[in-house]
Design an enzyme around this catalytic site. Sequence first.
Site, PDB file in Angstrom:
ATOM      1  N   CYS A  78       0.845  -1.205   0.000  1.00 35.98           N
ATOM      2  CA  CYS A  78       0.000   0.000   0.000  1.00 35.98           C
ATOM      3  C   CYS A  78       0.879   1.253   0.000  1.00 35.98           C
ATOM      4  O   CYS A  78       1.579   1.528   0.973  1.00 35.98           O
ATOM      5  CB  CYS A  78      -0.910  -0.028   1.225  1.00 35.98           C
ATOM      6  SG  CYS A  78      -1.764   1.517   1.553  1.00 35.98           S
ATOM      7  N   CYS A  81       0.042   3.660   2.814  1.00 38.93           N
ATOM      8  CA  CYS A  81       0.566   3.152   4.097  1.00 38.93           C
ATOM      9  C   CYS A  81       2.060   3.434   4.187  1.00 38.93           C
ATOM     10  O   CYS A  81       2.563   3.868   5.236  1.00 38.93           O
ATOM     11  CB  CYS A  81       0.312   1.652   4.223  1.00 38.93           C
ATOM     12  SG  CYS A  81      -1.423   1.168   4.103  1.00 38.93           S
TER      13      CYS A  81
END
Length: 196
Positions: A78, A81
């Site tokens: 991600c 993230c």
Amino acid sequence: MSEKLPGSSDIQGSAFGQRLRNFLIVLTAVVLAVAIFVGVRGPSPSGSLTALAETATPLETALANQQPTLIEFYANWCTSCQAMASDMADLRQTYADRVNFVMLNVDNSKWLPEMLQYRVDGIPHFVYLDEVGEPVAMAIGEQPASVIADNLTALAAHQPLPHQQGFGRTSELGESPAPKASAGEDPRSHGAQVVQ
């Protein structure tokens, strides 16, 4: 004996100089490309996420220690993230004495019950829990560090969170009775009166 042409050493010297110049240009370009690549990437984001996850409070501990908790659902792939990893590390350092930081990797099927419970449908997905483990707010997607910090300050002080999407009561999904059509009503009308 070979004869030298007038200016032949100049030609050979300039050819060597041209090759040397081209080599230095290529070498400089390679060094700059490597520097830019390393500079843009910085420290390995997935390494930062991995380090955060390895040092995170286990969920079971967080739910039992009567301290507010921030759960982050994440994945190593991600990009949001990864982008937030450094901020999350700084926030953890600041708030670790007052708030549990839990990291749950959505690629691990072990966390499927929690993903369903907290309705995780995008990452990063943050869930703020009070000291008894009840959800008080959530946030989905990349968040500014200042927003998370404001929420953590309020969470630690047992105050309402200033930046939140609230949780409310929900109805359980179950079988609902099918609506009954009255005589002469077209079921495709969705309840609208049919004038004939």
